[in-house]
Scaffold this motif. Structure first.
Motif, mmCIF file in Angstrom:
data_model
loop_
_atom_site.group_PDB
_atom_site.id
_atom_site.type_symbol
_atom_site.label_atom_id
_atom_site.label_comp_id
_atom_site.label_asym_id
_atom_site.label_seq_id
_atom_site.Cartn_x
_atom_site.Cartn_y
_atom_site.Cartn_z
ATOM 1 N N GLU A 324 70.261 58.273 58.923
ATOM 2 C CA GLU A 324 70.689 56.889 58.885
ATOM 3 C C GLU A 324 70.294 56.182 60.182
ATOM 4 O O GLU A 324 70.356 54.978 60.279
ATOM 5 C CB GLU A 324 72.192 56.773 58.654
ATOM 6 N N ARG A 325 69.867 56.938 61.163
ATOM 7 C CA ARG A 325 69.484 56.318 62.423
ATOM 8 C C ARG A 325 68.087 55.741 62.314
ATOM 9 O O ARG A 325 67.191 56.330 61.725
ATOM 10 C CB ARG A 325 69.567 57.348 63.533
ATOM 11 N N ASN A 326 67.908 54.643 62.935
ATOM 12 C CA ASN A 326 66.668 53.900 62.793
ATOM 13 C C ASN A 326 65.517 54.507 63.582
ATOM 14 O O ASN A 326 64.413 53.975 63.584
ATOM 15 C CB ASN A 326 66.878 52.454 63.242
ATOM 16 N N ILE A 327 65.774 55.653 64.256
ATOM 17 C CA ILE A 327 64.705 56.306 65.001
ATOM 18 C C ILE A 327 63.547 56.652 64.079
ATOM 19 O O ILE A 327 62.381 56.537 64.451
ATOM 20 C CB ILE A 327 65.235 57.575 65.721
ATOM 21 N N LEU A 328 63.829 57.038 62.832
ATOM 22 C CA LEU A 328 62.768 57.369 61.885
ATOM 23 C C LEU A 328 61.933 56.139 61.553
ATOM 24 O O LEU A 328 60.693 56.180 61.561
ATOM 25 C CB LEU A 328 63.360 57.964 60.606
ATOM 26 N N SER A 329 62.592 55.024 61.274
ATOM 27 C CA SER A 329 61.882 53.790 60.959
ATOM 28 C C SER A 329 61.020 53.339 62.133
ATOM 29 O O SER A 329 59.861 52.940 61.963
ATOM 30 C CB SER A 329 62.888 52.693 60.593
ATOM 31 N N LEU A 330 61.565 53.419 63.341
ATOM 32 C CA LEU A 330 60.823 53.020 64.529
ATOM 33 C C LEU A 330 59.615 53.911 64.765
ATOM 34 O O LEU A 330 58.529 53.438 65.121
ATOM 35 C CB LEU A 330 61.747 53.050 65.753
ATOM 36 N N MET A 331 59.799 55.225 64.546
ATOM 37 C CA MET A 331 58.697 56.156 64.761
ATOM 38 C C MET A 331 57.590 55.958 63.736
ATOM 39 O O MET A 331 56.406 56.033 64.057
ATOM 40 C CB MET A 331 59.217 57.589 64.726
ATOM 41 N N LEU A 332 57.943 55.714 62.472
ATOM 42 C CA LEU A 332 56.926 55.484 61.451
ATOM 43 C C LEU A 332 56.074 54.267 61.795
ATOM 44 O O LEU A 332 54.852 54.270 61.618
ATOM 45 C CB LEU A 332 57.586 55.296 60.084
ATOM 46 N N ASP A 333 56.715 53.221 62.288
ATOM 47 C CA ASP A 333 55.990 52.015 62.680
ATOM 48 C C ASP A 333 55.101 52.238 63.901
ATOM 49 O O ASP A 333 54.112 51.529 64.098
ATOM 50 C CB ASP A 333 56.973 50.883 62.993
ATOM 51 N N SER A 334 55.459 53.266 64.712
ATOM 52 C CA SER A 334 54.769 53.471 65.989
ATOM 53 C C SER A 334 53.692 54.549 65.929
ATOM 54 O O SER A 334 53.060 54.832 66.949
ATOM 55 C CB SER A 334 55.788 53.843 67.076
ATOM 56 N N CYS A 335 53.494 55.178 64.768
ATOM 57 C CA CYS A 335 52.558 56.303 64.653
ATOM 58 C C CYS A 335 51.512 56.004 63.573
ATOM 59 O O CYS A 335 51.614 56.512 62.445
ATOM 60 C CB CYS A 335 53.300 57.590 64.320
ATOM 61 N N PRO A 336 50.512 55.206 63.866
ATOM 62 C CA PRO A 336 49.567 54.756 62.834
ATOM 63 C C PRO A 336 48.705 55.860 62.232
ATOM 64 O O PRO A 336 48.196 55.709 61.127
ATOM 65 C CB PRO A 336 48.700 53.737 63.574
ATOM 66 N N LYS A 337 48.535 57.003 62.941
ATOM 67 C CA LYS A 337 47.663 58.070 62.447
ATOM 68 C C LYS A 337 48.429 59.318 62.011
ATOM 69 O O LYS A 337 47.840 60.382 61.828
ATOM 70 C CB LYS A 337 46.645 58.442 63.518
ATOM 71 N N LEU A 338 49.721 59.191 61.806
ATOM 72 C CA LEU A 338 50.549 60.350 61.479
ATOM 73 C C LEU A 338 50.110 61.007 60.176
ATOM 74 O O LEU A 338 49.960 60.349 59.151
ATOM 75 C CB LEU A 338 52.012 59.918 61.370
ATOM 76 N N GLN A 339 49.902 62.341 60.215
ATOM 77 C CA GLN A 339 49.467 63.104 59.048
ATOM 78 C C GLN A 339 50.549 64.038 58.504
ATOM 79 O O GLN A 339 50.589 64.316 57.312
ATOM 80 C CB GLN A 339 48.226 63.929 59.395
ATOM 81 N N ILE A 340 51.414 64.526 59.389
ATOM 82 C CA ILE A 340 52.451 65.486 58.987
ATOM 83 C C ILE A 340 53.802 64.992 59.492
ATOM 84 O O ILE A 340 53.978 64.740 60.688
ATOM 85 C CB ILE A 340 52.173 66.889 59.551
ATOM 86 N N LEU A 341 54.767 64.857 58.585
ATOM 87 C CA LEU A 341 56.118 64.428 58.946
ATOM 88 C C LEU A 341 57.108 65.482 58.486
ATOM 89 O O LEU A 341 57.149 65.839 57.306
ATOM 90 C CB LEU A 341 56.451 63.084 58.296
ATOM 91 N N LYS A 342 57.904 66.001 59.438
ATOM 92 C CA LYS A 342 58.940 66.984 59.126
ATOM 93 C C LYS A 342 60.295 66.439 59.560
ATOM 94 O O LYS A 342 60.490 66.067 60.724
ATOM 95 C CB LYS A 342 58.664 68.312 59.836
ATOM 96 N N LEU A 343 61.227 66.406 58.622
ATOM 97 C CA LEU A 343 62.600 65.994 58.915
ATOM 98 C C LEU A 343 63.507 67.191 58.740
ATOM 99 O O LEU A 343 63.403 67.917 57.742
ATOM 100 C CB LEU A 343 63.030 64.867 57.985
ATOM 101 N N ILE A 344 64.398 67.398 59.701
ATOM 102 C CA ILE A 344 65.307 68.549 59.649
ATOM 103 C C ILE A 344 66.723 68.049 59.858
ATOM 104 O O ILE A 344 67.045 67.467 60.908
ATOM 105 C CB ILE A 344 64.972 69.598 60.720
ATOM 106 N N ASN A 345 67.577 68.251 58.879
ATOM 107 C CA ASN A 345 68.981 67.895 59.049
ATOM 108 C C ASN A 345 69.691 68.976 59.854
ATOM 109 O O ASN A 345 69.427 70.168 59.677
ATOM 110 C CB ASN A 345 69.673 67.743 57.694
ATOM 111 N N PRO A 346 70.599 68.607 60.725
ATOM 112 C CA PRO A 346 71.347 69.611 61.496
ATOM 113 C C PRO A 346 72.257 70.407 60.589
ATOM 114 O O PRO A 346 72.774 69.906 59.587
ATOM 115 C CB PRO A 346 72.144 68.766 62.493
ATOM 116 N N THR A 347 72.467 71.676 60.932
ATOM 117 C CA THR A 347 73.366 72.529 60.147
ATOM 118 C C THR A 347 74.825 72.218 60.444
ATOM 119 O O THR A 347 75.702 72.564 59.663
ATOM 120 C CB THR A 347 73.101 74.009 60.449
#
Length: 474
Positions: A324-347
């Motif tokens: 829910e944190r906007n860090i993901l949205s900000l990072m997507l906007d800031s990485c124009p050549k991103l090829q691999i995205l991994k999201l990990i929820n904390p246990t």
């Protein structure tokens, strides 16, 4: 009958001869020395009684290992063993010396033992001086004053005080590992690092503010740097990194640290930032703008996000943070050549429910990020919280807009197999997500929804996966 007895007896004698045959002694010296190098030195010395050939072989073993915990009731004998063994050593080059000393009185002799080892062209030194009294032993800096020392790797652990009032010489050192050692002052830090012109791998694990407030790492040659500092500070301390050759950076901890300033790291390729939660300056992200691979494992993520930052080279991004944190949205906007995205929820379930700061909630980008339109090929979400609508919203957005996506994998935490209602609900929710509109017609998305059961006290996992509206059990 008598003939058969003779044959049987002869076979039995032959078998006994084979069993009693000393095949190890027939091995060449080089191989025997390699085998002995993996054993504690006292065990190696004990082989001298095996035969005439073994009597002096132990003196040529290129690795020495001593542990005072094996002599808890006789510290004097331990000191004598180390001293005599070091003096008796005949190998032209001593590859390594490992010293584990648990008594503060024995620590006084460490300098003598190391000095003897240096005379044998020591390459690797590991010293662990942890003691129950937690009394610090001063490491003899005079050992590093000789220009001809051949030390290639140095590892110092706990209860060691490093005091370098003047510059020393470690011109051959390529690997340095400092584990909870304490520096006398900032000058000692500077004099040690400046003495290592060939240093490539530096590992520093310390307690914030226990010795110097601003820990400065200025090493022009270092290529791999790891900093671990998981003890809460008081907000006044920080780190300064000046490493123009740095390629790999790993930072863990820095809780309530005022700053982490990376002044010069133009060659940085890969960075992993773990639990760096309350650093107050933006520099830590600005300095990472040129990396190709970035892992951010910070929870909660309180680091200020710089305005206008663009990760032009980033092709791999791994995030551990509530989505829910906007860090993901900000990072997507800031990485124009991103090829691999991994999201990990904390246990940690508590961590996922923790209230996020105002302004960090997930918000869909106003325009579809360039990386989703043209470059993203792999999407992985581990420990996906299928029961949360906001998680589904994020996953659906990426699947819908990633037009070049080739492979996606979404996995959830395992559920106990006897909770049928929960299992059915999870399948229903995942199947809804699986049938969402896709931006890429060639994309294959695998949903992994494992379960487990207990049988006879044993944990039995059950693999279960499906794509789109079909199911496939493994």
């Amino acid at each position: 009958m008598e003939h058969k007895r003779k044959i049987g007896g002869e076979r039995l004698r032959n078998r006994d001869d084979v069993l009693n045959e000393d095949r190890i002694s027939e091995l060449p010296d080089d191989l025997l020395l390699r085998i002995l190098s993996s054993l504690p030195t006292e065990t190696v010395i004990a082989t001298s009684v095996l035969s005439k050939r073994w009597r002096s072989l132990w003196k040529m073993v290129p690795k020495l290992k001593f542990n005072s915990e094996d002599h808890k009731s006789d510290h004097q004998r331990f000191s004598e063993i180390v001293y005599r063994s070091s003096l008796s050593h005949k190998a032209p080059v001593l590859e390594s010396l490992h010293l584990v000393v648990r008594d503060k009185t024995e620590a006084l002799d460490v300098g003598i033992w190391i000095g003897i080892a240096f005379a044998h062209h020591l390459r690797e030194l590991v010293v662990d001086l942890h003691n129950q009294e937690e009394a610090y032993a001063i490491f003899p800096s005079v050992l590093f004053s000789c220009d001809d020392n051949t030390l290639d790797s140095l590892e110092l652990k706990t209860s060691i005080l490093l005091e370098f009032p003047s510059r020393v010489c470690l011109k051959s050192l390529r690997k340095l590992h400092l584990d909870y050692v304490v520096f006398n002052d900032q000058e000692s830090v500077c004099n040690l690092f400046s003495a290592c012109p060939s240093l490539e791998d530096l590992f520093v694990e310390r307690k914030s503010n226990i010795d110097v407030e601003i820990f400065t790492i200025a090493v022009p040659s270092v290529q791999r740097l790891t900093i671990v500092d998981e003890f809460p500070g008081n907000g006044d301390e920080g780190y300064v990194i000046n490493a123009p050759s740095l390629k790999y950076l790993n930072i863990k901890g820095l809780e309530w640290v005022e700053s982490c300033l990376i002044e010069n790291a133009p060659e940085l390729v890969e960075a992993k930032i773990i639990d760096v939660t309350y650093v107050n300056n933006e520099n830590i992200l600005v300095s990472l703008a040129g990396v190709k691979r970035l892992s951010l494992h910070s929870l909660p993520f309180e680091v200020k996000y710089p305005t206008g930052i663009v990760f032009y080279q980033l092709v791999f991004l791994e995030l551990l943070t509530p989505k829910e944190r906007n860090i993901l949205s900000l990072m997507l906007d800031s990485c124009p050549k991103l090829q691999i995205l991994k999201l990990i929820n904390p246990t940690d379930c508590f961590a996922t429910r923790r209230a996020c700061p105002v302004g960090w909630e997930w918000s869909q980008p106003k325009c579809v990020p360039e990386c989703l339109l043209y470059h993203l090929e792999t999407f992985v979400w581990t420990k996906y919280a299928w029961q949360r609508d906001d998680e589904k919203e994020v996953a659906a957005y990426i699947l819908k807009n990633a037009r070049r996506l080739k492979k996606g994998t979404i996995s959830t935490l395992a559920i106990e197999s006897n909770k049928l209602e929960r299992l059915e609900k999870r399948y229903e929710m995942l199947n809804v997500l699986a049938n969402e509109v896709r931006g890429s017609v060639s994309c294959h998305v695998l949903f992994e929804a494992d379960s487990y059961s207990y049988k006879s006290g044993y944990y039995v996992p059950h693999k279960f996966s499906f794509t789109l509206g079909t199911t496939e059990k493994e």
